[in-house]
Design a protein around this motif. Structure first.
Motif, PDB file in Angstrom:
ATOM      1  N   THR A   1       9.577   7.423 -99.482  1.00  0.00           N
ATOM      2  CA  THR A   1       9.491   6.989 -98.035  1.00  0.00           C
ATOM      3  C   THR A   1       8.153   6.304 -97.530  1.00  0.00           C
ATOM      4  O   THR A   1       8.059   5.459 -96.905  1.00  0.00           O
ATOM      5  CB  THR A   1       9.802   8.084 -96.948  1.00  0.00           C
TER       6      THR A   1
ATOM      7  N   THR B   1       7.304   3.063 -99.273  1.00  0.00           N
ATOM      8  CA  THR B   1       7.899   1.699 -98.317  1.00  0.00           C
ATOM      9  C   THR B   1       7.098   1.388 -97.444  1.00  0.00           C
ATOM     10  O   THR B   1       7.110   0.325 -97.337  1.00  0.00           O
ATOM     11  CB  THR B   1       9.710   2.633 -98.036  1.00  0.00           C
TER      12      THR B   1
ATOM     13  N   LYS C   1       8.868   1.580-105.100  1.00  0.00           N
ATOM     14  CA  LYS C   1       9.920   2.654-104.776  1.00  0.00           C
ATOM     15  C   LYS C   1      10.300   3.282-106.017  1.00  0.00           C
ATOM     16  O   LYS C   1      10.640   4.492-106.192  1.00  0.00           O
ATOM     17  CB  LYS C   1      10.965   2.169-103.965  1.00  0.00           C
TER      18      LYS C   1
END
Length: 154
Positions: free
Chosen positions: A36, A39, A53
């Motif tokens: 997360t 990103t 990722k």
């Protein structure tokens, strides 16, 4: 992002096989947190997130799968990633090299490397902080956290 989804399914299926529940939970939660964070950082820095990722998914893989010493986990994780990514035949050699180099370097927070390496290092620091906001950060780790937060804010 189809390649990312394939890698994600593979990594999480391996984590699901970890018998020791606290280690399995740590593997899943920390990896998801770094994924997360990377990103957000990739988008804020104008970098396409797919390779970042994928690096996030594998960055601590050996630490969780082999429960190996922390000093060896980055190198071993990059080896696992290289083997798997090569076997999929979905990645170019230079993509595999970039991803695996970032994984292998991510523990060397005091050294500045490629943009992908920096994303992974910063995402790892940010994720660790978000997992435990009471942790004390000093030096380069504190600066990485501050820089990452500033990048996301802008």
């Amino acid at each position: 992002m189809r390649r990312y989804e394939l890698v994600k399914d593979y990594v999480y299926s391996k984590f699901a096989e970890i018998q020791y529940e606290p280690l399995r939970i740590a593997a899943i939660s920390h990896t998801a947190s770094v994924d997360t964070c990377i990103t957000f950082l990739a988008i804020s820095r104008g970098i396409k997130p797919e390779k970042a990722k994928i690096a996030a998914l594998f960055h601590d893989y050996a630490q969780f799968i082999d429960n190996c010493p922390h000093t060896q986990h980055a190198k071993l994780s990059s080896i696992y990633a290289h083997k798997y990514l090569s076997e999929t035949k979905m990645f170019k050699v230079n993509e595999i090299d970039d991803i695996c180099f970032a994984i292998g370097q991510h523990s060397k927070k005091e050294i500045y490397d490629s943009p992908l390496c920096e994303l992974l290092k910063d995402a790892d620091v940010l994720a660790r902080f978000l997992e435990n906001p009471d942790m004390e950060l000093k030096g380069i780790r504190k600066q990485r956290l501050l820089d990452a937060c500033a990048d996301i804010q802008n």
